[in-house]
Design an enzyme around this catalytic site. Structure first.
Site, mmCIF file in Angstrom:
data_model
loop_
_atom_site.group_PDB
_atom_site.id
_atom_site.type_symbol
_atom_site.label_atom_id
_atom_site.label_comp_id
_atom_site.label_asym_id
_atom_site.label_seq_id
_atom_site.Cartn_x
_atom_site.Cartn_y
_atom_site.Cartn_z
ATOM 1 N N TYR A 143 0.846 -1.203 0.000
ATOM 2 C CA TYR A 143 0.000 0.000 0.000
ATOM 3 C C TYR A 143 0.879 1.249 0.000
ATOM 4 C CZ TYR A 143 -3.757 3.145 1.633
ATOM 5 O OH TYR A 143 -4.680 4.167 1.779
ATOM 6 N N VAL A 186 -12.029 2.601 13.677
ATOM 7 C CA VAL A 186 -13.278 3.261 14.091
ATOM 8 C C VAL A 186 -14.468 2.330 13.852
ATOM 9 C CG1 VAL A 186 -14.829 5.203 13.690
ATOM 10 C CG2 VAL A 186 -12.367 5.584 13.720
ATOM 11 N N GLY A 205 -2.127 0.051 23.047
ATOM 12 C CA GLY A 205 -3.100 1.108 22.750
ATOM 13 C C GLY A 205 -2.534 2.513 22.889
ATOM 14 N N GLN A 207 -0.391 3.816 20.714
ATOM 15 C CA GLN A 207 -0.152 4.404 19.381
ATOM 16 C C GLN A 207 -1.243 5.431 19.096
ATOM 17 O OE1 GLN A 207 -1.347 1.368 19.982
ATOM 18 N NE2 GLN A 207 -2.378 0.406 18.264
ATOM 19 N N ASP A 270 3.105 -1.280 12.485
ATOM 20 C CA ASP A 270 2.004 -0.357 12.817
ATOM 21 C C ASP A 270 2.622 0.991 13.240
ATOM 22 O OD1 ASP A 270 -1.127 -1.075 13.607
ATOM 23 O OD2 ASP A 270 -0.349 0.687 14.657
ATOM 24 N N ARG A 274 0.712 9.473 14.553
ATOM 25 C CA ARG A 274 0.338 10.102 13.282
ATOM 26 C C ARG A 274 -0.543 11.321 13.577
ATOM 27 N NH1 ARG A 274 -2.510 6.181 9.548
ATOM 28 N NH2 ARG A 274 -0.474 5.357 9.011
HETATM 29 P P1 NAD Z 1 -12.740 1.851 0.273
HETATM 30 O O1 NAD Z 1 -12.084 0.525 0.360
HETATM 31 O O2 NAD Z 1 -14.081 2.010 0.910
HETATM 32 O O3 NAD Z 1 -12.890 2.339 -1.228
HETATM 33 C C1 NAD Z 1 -12.026 1.952 -2.260
HETATM 34 C C2 NAD Z 1 -12.863 1.717 -3.496
HETATM 35 O O4 NAD Z 1 -11.995 1.359 -4.584
HETATM 36 C C3 NAD Z 1 -13.847 0.555 -3.335
HETATM 37 O O5 NAD Z 1 -15.104 0.909 -3.852
HETATM 38 C C4 NAD Z 1 -13.204 -0.571 -4.139
HETATM 39 O O6 NAD Z 1 -14.140 -1.522 -4.617
HETATM 40 C C5 NAD Z 1 -12.531 0.209 -5.238
HETATM 41 N N1 NAD Z 1 -11.397 -0.506 -5.853
HETATM 42 C C6 NAD Z 1 -10.376 -1.144 -5.217
HETATM 43 N N2 NAD Z 1 -9.539 -1.684 -6.126
HETATM 44 C C7 NAD Z 1 -10.041 -1.352 -7.351
HETATM 45 C C8 NAD Z 1 -9.628 -1.628 -8.684
HETATM 46 N N3 NAD Z 1 -8.507 -2.347 -8.932
HETATM 47 N N4 NAD Z 1 -10.374 -1.157 -9.692
HETATM 48 C C9 NAD Z 1 -11.506 -0.447 -9.457
HETATM 49 N N5 NAD Z 1 -11.952 -0.170 -8.224
HETATM 50 C C10 NAD Z 1 -11.221 -0.630 -7.187
HETATM 51 O O7 NAD Z 1 -11.710 2.904 0.893
HETATM 52 P P2 NAD Z 1 -11.840 4.476 1.148
HETATM 53 O O8 NAD Z 1 -11.598 4.712 2.574
HETATM 54 O O9 NAD Z 1 -13.064 5.002 0.516
HETATM 55 O O10 NAD Z 1 -10.558 4.998 0.364
HETATM 56 C C11 NAD Z 1 -10.658 5.648 -0.890
HETATM 57 C C12 NAD Z 1 -9.284 6.131 -1.313
HETATM 58 O O11 NAD Z 1 -8.774 7.049 -0.335
HETATM 59 C C13 NAD Z 1 -8.248 5.014 -1.425
HETATM 60 O O12 NAD Z 1 -7.426 5.274 -2.538
HETATM 61 C C14 NAD Z 1 -7.451 5.135 -0.152
HETATM 62 O O13 NAD Z 1 -6.131 4.682 -0.312
HETATM 63 C C15 NAD Z 1 -7.500 6.625 0.114
HETATM 64 N N6 NAD Z 1 -7.314 6.916 1.543
HETATM 65 C C16 NAD Z 1 -8.336 6.718 2.426
HETATM 66 C C17 NAD Z 1 -8.120 6.983 3.774
HETATM 67 C C18 NAD Z 1 -9.207 6.807 4.807
HETATM 68 O O14 NAD Z 1 -8.929 7.000 5.989
HETATM 69 N N7 NAD Z 1 -10.434 6.505 4.453
HETATM 70 C C19 NAD Z 1 -6.853 7.409 4.215
HETATM 71 C C20 NAD Z 1 -5.844 7.568 3.280
HETATM 72 C C21 NAD Z 1 -6.085 7.338 1.941
HETATM 73 N N1 UDP Z 2 -6.435 -0.936 15.733
HETATM 74 C C1 UDP Z 2 -6.877 -1.397 16.962
HETATM 75 N N2 UDP Z 2 -7.955 -2.228 16.988
HETATM 76 C C2 UDP Z 2 -8.642 -2.591 15.865
HETATM 77 C C3 UDP Z 2 -8.194 -2.096 14.618
HETATM 78 C C4 UDP Z 2 -7.087 -1.278 14.585
HETATM 79 O O1 UDP Z 2 -6.301 -1.088 18.015
HETATM 80 O O2 UDP Z 2 -9.627 -3.338 15.986
HETATM 81 C C5 UDP Z 2 -5.279 -0.003 15.715
HETATM 82 C C6 UDP Z 2 -4.218 -0.335 14.675
HETATM 83 O O3 UDP Z 2 -3.267 -1.229 15.217
HETATM 84 C C7 UDP Z 2 -3.624 1.046 14.421
HETATM 85 C C8 UDP Z 2 -4.804 1.996 14.603
HETATM 86 O O4 UDP Z 2 -5.775 1.258 15.331
HETATM 87 O O5 UDP Z 2 -2.661 1.352 15.396
HETATM 88 C C9 UDP Z 2 -5.417 2.458 13.294
HETATM 89 O O6 UDP Z 2 -5.677 1.310 12.506
HETATM 90 P P1 UDP Z 2 -6.456 1.372 11.121
HETATM 91 O O7 UDP Z 2 -6.409 -0.001 10.544
HETATM 92 O O8 UDP Z 2 -7.772 2.020 11.301
HETATM 93 O O9 UDP Z 2 -5.615 2.385 10.219
HETATM 94 P P2 UDP Z 2 -4.043 2.625 9.963
HETATM 95 O O10 UDP Z 2 -3.209 1.721 10.825
HETATM 96 O O11 UDP Z 2 -3.867 2.345 8.523
HETATM 97 O O12 UDP Z 2 -3.856 4.038 10.341
#
Ligand code: NAD
Ligand code: UDP
Length: 310
Positions: A143, A186, A205, A207, A270, A274
């Site tokens: 990722y 969440v 917990g 982090q 992890d 952030r």
């Molecule tokens: P999500 O998983 O709900 O949405 C991703 C969408 O992309 C889904 O509808 C999935 O079916 C589609 N998808 C995945 N692979 C695909 C492919 N190969 N071709 C076509 N469609 C595909 O996640 P989200 O939280 O809505 O995230 C959306 C974007 O924002 C992502 O690029 C993610 O990396 C970025 N992002 C989200 C967060 C967050 O906290 N929600 C944080 C950082 C970045």
């Molecule tokens: N996490 C947790 N319990 C859960 C899921 C996640 O304590 O059931 C922690 C995870 O280890 C991380 C933080 O919550 O430290 C955020 O995790 P998430 O997967 O939401 O996003 P990311 O790590 O990508 O920021």
């Protein structure tokens, strides 16, 4: 305008579809439904300004559009680690295909990048000028490195071909339409609390993360796309920083019930901390989040309550 949203049936994408349609634009939602759901966009089916296309971004696509938002990519660690090679392909090939299309039709193109480009950050809070601390061979690398490479492609297409790009680095965002089994913290905590199950805190917990409510984030997307001064990368997130233990306690306050907090092993790599530095977004976009964590958790819990009931 006619706007293409890749990943439009996902959590963020579906909110973006709503907002753009509300502004009077036409929206083409392209999704392969890996983590997205028809339920997220069911209310839009039949709207003459909305088109749904089942397609994978790793294969080329052609549309006559004015703007492209590239959101296609699984965002939750369990989902992006399910098929890590596919995750890298989605980020890299998806970026190339969006940029190729943008170049051909002269569309402005937006990349949903991530705070994960900072890895386990040694600088706190994280400004856009920080280059990050990413393990290239770990479980999160598919990722992190995919998204980093996508940023590189965006800036090379911009420098080499004059493509009109916008890049945001999104910090943890939550809200209605997250998948109940998404695996992110969440949704896990709220669903666990609603079901009366124990809340699973990974590690001790301590982090930290910073949580932005979805409506605030989408507002930032639109502001970035609607101006000509900055192309990014620009951080969007809520600077409020919480430990995962604090988040678990707040969730229990909001949802109520008798759930206890239990500890499970911390996943590899992890990030310890952030928090976005959003000075650039404040200065250039006049943007900052407005929805406090407690209010956002309440709205998200209401959504999950309805979803679980039905
Ligand atoms: P999500 O998983 O709900 O949405 C991703 C969408 O992309 C889904 O509808 C999935 O079916 C589609 N998808 C995945 N692979 C695909 C492919 N190969 N071709 C076509 N469609 C595909 O996640 P989200 O939280 O809505 O995230 C959306 C974007 O924002 C992502 O690029 C993610 O990396 C970025 N992002 C989200 C967060 C967050 O906290 N929600 C944080 C950082 C970045
Ligand atoms: N996490 C947790 N319990 C859960 C899921 C996640 O304590 O059931 C922690 C995870 O280890 C991380 C933080 O919550 O430290 C955020 O995790 P998430 O997967 O939401 O996003 P990311 O790590 O990508 O920021």
């Amino acid at each position: 305008m006619r706007v293409l949203i890749t990943g439009g049936a996902g959590f963020l994408g579906s909110h973006l579809c709503d907002r753009l349609l509300g502004q009077g634009h036409e929206v083409i939602c392209l999704d392969n439904f890996f983590t997205g759901r028809k339920d997220n966009i069911r209310h839009l089916i039949g709207n003459p300004d909305f088109e749904l296309v089942r397609h994978d971004v790793i294969d080329p696509f052609k549309f006559e559009v004015d703007q492209i938002y590239n959101l296609a990519c699984p965002a939750s660690p369990p989902h992006y680690q399910y098929n890590p090679i596919k995750t890298t392909k989605t980020s890299v090939m998806g970026a190339i295909n969006c940029l190729g299309l943008a170049k051909r039709v002269r569309a402005r193109v937006f990349q949903a990048s991530t705070s994960e480009v900072y890895g386990d950050p040694a600088v706190h809070p994280q400004p856009e000028s920080y280059w990050g601390n990413v393990n290239t061979i770990g479980l999160r690398s598919c990722y992190d490195e995919g998204k980093r490479c996508a940023e590189t492609l965006f800036f090379d297409y911009h420098r080499e071909n004059g493509v009109d790009i916008r890049v945001v680095r999104i910090f943890n965002t939550y809200g209605p339409r997250m998948h109940p089994n998404d695996g992110r913290v969440v949704s896990n905590f709220i669903v666990q609390a609603l079901k009366g199950e124990d809340l699973t805190v990974y590690g001790d917990g301590s982090q930290t993360r910073s949580f932005c409510y979805v409506d605030d984030l989408i507002d930032g997307f639109l502001r970035l796309m609607d101006q000509d001064e900055v192309i990014g990368p620009i951080n969007l997130g809520n600077p409020g920083e919480f430990t995962m233990l604090e988040l678990a306690e707040k969730t229990l306050e909001v949802v109520g019930g008798n759930s206890k907090i239990v500890h499970q092993p911390l996943p590899a790599d992890d990030p310890r901390q952030r928090q976005p530095d959003i000075s650039l977004a404040r200065q250039h976009l006049g943007w900052e989040p407005t929805i406090e964590l407690k209010e956002g958790l309440k709205r998200t819990a209401d959504y999950f309550r309805q979803t679980l009931d039905s």
